[in-house]
Design a protein around this motif. Structure first.
Motif, PDB file in Angstrom:
ATOM      1  N   VAL A 196      13.497 -44.284  -4.692  1.00  0.00           N
ATOM      2  CA  VAL A 196      12.295 -43.527  -4.365  1.00  0.00           C
ATOM      3  C   VAL A 196      12.687 -42.059  -4.214  1.00  0.00           C
ATOM      4  O   VAL A 196      13.716 -41.755  -3.594  1.00  0.00           O
ATOM      5  CB  VAL A 196      11.667 -44.068  -3.055  1.00  0.00           C
ATOM      6  N   PRO A 197      11.912 -41.150  -4.770  1.00  0.00           N
ATOM      7  CA  PRO A 197      12.236 -39.725  -4.621  1.00  0.00           C
ATOM      8  C   PRO A 197      12.095 -39.282  -3.171  1.00  0.00           C
ATOM      9  O   PRO A 197      11.460 -39.953  -2.357  1.00  0.00           O
ATOM     10  CB  PRO A 197      11.210 -39.032  -5.516  1.00  0.00           C
ATOM     11  N   ASP A 198      12.694 -38.139  -2.857  1.00  0.00           N
ATOM     12  CA  ASP A 198      12.501 -37.562  -1.531  1.00  0.00           C
ATOM     13  C   ASP A 198      11.013 -37.335  -1.318  1.00  0.00           C
ATOM     14  O   ASP A 198      10.303 -36.878  -2.223  1.00  0.00           O
ATOM     15  CB  ASP A 198      13.245 -36.233  -1.405  1.00  0.00           C
ATOM     16  N   LEU A 199      10.543 -37.671  -0.114  1.00  0.00           N
ATOM     17  CA  LEU A 199       9.118 -37.559   0.203  1.00  0.00           C
ATOM     18  C   LEU A 199       8.899 -36.452   1.218  1.00  0.00           C
ATOM     19  O   LEU A 199       9.716 -36.265   2.107  1.00  0.00           O
ATOM     20  CB  LEU A 199       8.596 -38.886   0.737  1.00  0.00           C
ATOM     21  N   PRO A 200       7.787 -35.745   1.116  1.00  0.00           N
ATOM     22  CA  PRO A 200       6.823 -35.830   0.026  1.00  0.00           C
ATOM     23  C   PRO A 200       7.413 -35.257  -1.261  1.00  0.00           C
ATOM     24  O   PRO A 200       8.274 -34.386  -1.235  1.00  0.00           O
ATOM     25  CB  PRO A 200       5.646 -34.988   0.507  1.00  0.00           C
ATOM     26  N   ILE A 201       6.919 -35.760  -2.366  1.00  0.00           N
ATOM     27  CA  ILE A 201       7.324 -35.251  -3.670  1.00  0.00           C
ATOM     28  C   ILE A 201       6.714 -33.862  -3.821  1.00  0.00           C
ATOM     29  O   ILE A 201       5.554 -33.640  -3.473  1.00  0.00           O
ATOM     30  CB  ILE A 201       6.831 -36.182  -4.795  1.00  0.00           C
ATOM     31  N   ARG A 202       7.493 -32.956  -4.340  1.00  0.00           N
ATOM     32  CA  ARG A 202       7.001 -31.587  -4.538  1.00  0.00           C
ATOM     33  C   ARG A 202       6.894 -31.302  -6.028  1.00  0.00           C
ATOM     34  O   ARG A 202       7.788 -31.610  -6.803  1.00  0.00           O
ATOM     35  CB  ARG A 202       7.917 -30.581  -3.869  1.00  0.00           C
ATOM     36  N   ALA A 203       5.759 -30.747  -6.408  1.00  0.00           N
ATOM     37  CA  ALA A 203       5.514 -30.347  -7.796  1.00  0.00           C
ATOM     38  C   ALA A 203       4.702 -29.062  -7.755  1.00  0.00           C
ATOM     39  O   ALA A 203       4.175 -28.668  -6.710  1.00  0.00           O
ATOM     40  CB  ALA A 203       4.773 -31.438  -8.554  1.00  0.00           C
ATOM     41  N   ARG A 204       4.588 -28.435  -8.890  1.00  0.00           N
ATOM     42  CA  ARG A 204       3.849 -27.185  -8.999  1.00  0.00           C
ATOM     43  C   ARG A 204       2.675 -27.391  -9.938  1.00  0.00           C
ATOM     44  O   ARG A 204       2.814 -28.061 -10.963  1.00  0.00           O
ATOM     45  CB  ARG A 204       4.790 -26.117  -9.546  1.00  0.00           C
ATOM     46  N   VAL A 205       1.537 -26.839  -9.589  1.00  0.00           N
ATOM     47  CA  VAL A 205       0.382 -26.887 -10.464  1.00  0.00           C
ATOM     48  C   VAL A 205       0.153 -25.473 -10.978  1.00  0.00           C
ATOM     49  O   VAL A 205       0.041 -24.531 -10.207  1.00  0.00           O
ATOM     50  CB  VAL A 205      -0.875 -27.478  -9.773  1.00  0.00           C
ATOM     51  N   VAL A 206       0.169 -25.356 -12.317  1.00  0.00           N
ATOM     52  CA  VAL A 206       0.016 -24.054 -12.961  1.00  0.00           C
ATOM     53  C   VAL A 206      -1.461 -23.869 -13.286  1.00  0.00           C
ATOM     54  O   VAL A 206      -2.032 -24.622 -14.080  1.00  0.00           O
ATOM     55  CB  VAL A 206       0.894 -23.964 -14.233  1.00  0.00           C
ATOM     56  N   THR A 207      -2.043 -22.876 -12.649  1.00  0.00           N
ATOM     57  CA  THR A 207      -3.486 -22.637 -12.800  1.00  0.00           C
ATOM     58  C   THR A 207      -3.739 -21.227 -13.331  1.00  0.00           C
ATOM     59  O   THR A 207      -2.887 -20.354 -13.248  1.00  0.00           O
ATOM     60  CB  THR A 207      -4.209 -22.790 -11.452  1.00  0.00           C
ATOM     61  N   ASP A 208      -4.925 -21.058 -13.861  1.00  0.00           N
ATOM     62  CA  ASP A 208      -5.439 -19.737 -14.194  1.00  0.00           C
ATOM     63  C   ASP A 208      -6.927 -19.749 -13.864  1.00  0.00           C
ATOM     64  O   ASP A 208      -7.431 -20.729 -13.315  1.00  0.00           O
ATOM     65  CB  ASP A 208      -5.146 -19.354 -15.655  1.00  0.00           C
ATOM     66  N   LYS A 209      -7.626 -18.696 -14.206  1.00  0.00           N
ATOM     67  CA  LYS A 209      -9.040 -18.589 -13.828  1.00  0.00           C
ATOM     68  C   LYS A 209      -9.915 -19.654 -14.478  1.00  0.00           C
ATOM     69  O   LYS A 209     -11.003 -19.945 -14.006  1.00  0.00           O
ATOM     70  CB  LYS A 209      -9.574 -17.199 -14.173  1.00  0.00           C
ATOM     71  N   GLN A 210      -9.464 -20.224 -15.586  1.00  0.00           N
ATOM     72  CA  GLN A 210     -10.276 -21.212 -16.307  1.00  0.00           C
ATOM     73  C   GLN A 210      -9.774 -22.640 -16.138  1.00  0.00           C
ATOM     74  O   GLN A 210     -10.289 -23.548 -16.773  1.00  0.00           O
ATOM     75  CB  GLN A 210     -10.329 -20.842 -17.781  1.00  0.00           C
ATOM     76  N   SER A 211      -8.781 -22.843 -15.303  1.00  0.00           N
ATOM     77  CA  SER A 211      -8.254 -24.201 -15.148  1.00  0.00           C
ATOM     78  C   SER A 211      -8.874 -24.885 -13.932  1.00  0.00           C
ATOM     79  O   SER A 211      -9.454 -24.242 -13.056  1.00  0.00           O
ATOM     80  CB  SER A 211      -6.729 -24.180 -15.033  1.00  0.00           C
ATOM     81  N   MET A 212      -8.745 -26.179 -13.929  1.00  0.00           N
ATOM     82  CA  MET A 212      -9.289 -26.981 -12.836  1.00  0.00           C
ATOM     83  C   MET A 212      -8.262 -28.029 -12.441  1.00  0.00           C
ATOM     84  O   MET A 212      -7.429 -28.443 -13.251  1.00  0.00           O
ATOM     85  CB  MET A 212     -10.580 -27.656 -13.259  1.00  0.00           C
ATOM     86  N   LEU A 213      -8.325 -28.417 -11.190  1.00  0.00           N
ATOM     87  CA  LEU A 213      -7.491 -29.522 -10.743  1.00  0.00           C
ATOM     88  C   LEU A 213      -8.116 -30.811 -11.259  1.00  0.00           C
ATOM     89  O   LEU A 213      -9.334 -30.967 -11.241  1.00  0.00           O
ATOM     90  CB  LEU A 213      -7.388 -29.547  -9.218  1.00  0.00           C
ATOM     91  N   ALA A 214      -7.297 -31.711 -11.711  1.00  0.00           N
ATOM     92  CA  ALA A 214      -7.793 -32.948 -12.302  1.00  0.00           C
ATOM     93  C   ALA A 214      -7.813 -34.069 -11.264  1.00  0.00           C
ATOM     94  O   ALA A 214      -7.168 -33.998 -10.222  1.00  0.00           O
ATOM     95  CB  ALA A 214      -6.902 -33.347 -13.481  1.00  0.00           C
ATOM     96  N   GLU A 215      -8.542 -35.089 -11.596  1.00  0.00           N
ATOM     97  CA  GLU A 215      -8.563 -36.304 -10.771  1.00  0.00           C
ATOM     98  C   GLU A 215      -7.292 -37.118 -11.005  1.00  0.00           C
ATOM     99  O   GLU A 215      -6.833 -37.845 -10.131  1.00  0.00           O
ATOM    100  CB  GLU A 215      -9.794 -37.143 -11.152  1.00  0.00           C
ATOM    101  N   LEU A 216      -6.726 -36.953 -12.214  1.00  0.00           N
ATOM    102  CA  LEU A 216      -5.578 -37.767 -12.610  1.00  0.00           C
ATOM    103  C   LEU A 216      -4.764 -37.030 -13.666  1.00  0.00           C
ATOM    104  O   LEU A 216      -5.328 -36.418 -14.561  1.00  0.00           O
ATOM    105  CB  LEU A 216      -6.093 -39.100 -13.179  1.00  0.00           C
TER     106      LEU A 216
END
Length: 186
Positions: free
Chosen positions: A38-58
């Motif tokens: 199991v990876p170290d928790l919490p898992i850390r990741a980066r979300v690359v956004t711009d003015k036209q992007s949206m967070l996804a459900e999945l």
């Protein structure tokens, strides 16, 4: 009836991109098996956004992620084969930490393709893990009644039963797509 679960960009914007470097090159999130480490928790990741992007459900790659609300709906619908791990996403623009996501591992890769009715890409000889499929036919008898699983022939396909589809749609989550197997290419 079974469907392929997808999350595409919408007309409101494109799906933000996830950046994640796994600390273990032998950890396979899409193998359909429990993680050996199991990876170290919490898992850390980066979300690359711009003015036209949206967070996804999945997101399915590079790290399978879903919102906590989607996880709640899946569990309420009877899905019992998900291992989930807390995640902190850091927004690339604002630096904000987003904690409403879970990394997920679907336990179960099922060879459910009807090999006679599935149309494979010309010249494609692979029939497990990464088959090149132009049109999928699922044999319901091979699914063993599973509500959600990865297709063993092409593990990038997340298959859900119509019961799951109905529960997600009834929840008001409207950003997921449930593709008919015959329309799926993967």
């Amino acid at each position: 009836m079974y469907y392929i679960l997808e999350c595409f960009s919408s007309s409101n914007g494109h799906k933000a991109r996830i950046e994640y470097r796994d600390d273990d090159p032998f950890r396979f999130w899409n193998a359909g098996e429990r993680l050996e480490s199991v990876p170290d928790l919490p898992i850390r990741a980066r979300v690359v956004t711009d003015k036209q992007s949206m967070l996804a459900e999945l997101w399915d790659t590079p790290l399978p992620l879903m919102t906590r609300r989607l996880h709640d709906v899946l569990v309420a619908a009877g899905v019992t084969n998900l291992d989930v791990y807390p995640v902190i996403l850091t927004d690339s623009r604002s630096g904000e930490e987003i904690t409403d996501y879970l990394a997920f591992n679907i336990i179960g890769a099922i060879a459910a393709a009807d090999l006679q009715a599935t149309r494979f890409a010309p010249g494609s000889t692979e029939r497990t893990i990464s088959a090149d499929i132009d049109s999928l036919a699922i044999d319901p008898a091979k699914t063993r009644g599973a509500l959600m699983f990865r297709l063993a022939e092409a593990v990038n396909a997340i298959i859900v039963h119509e019961q799951v589809k109905a529960a997600v749609e009834a929840s008001g989550i409207g950003t997921l797509t449930f593709m008919s197997p015959e329309d799926w290419v993967g």
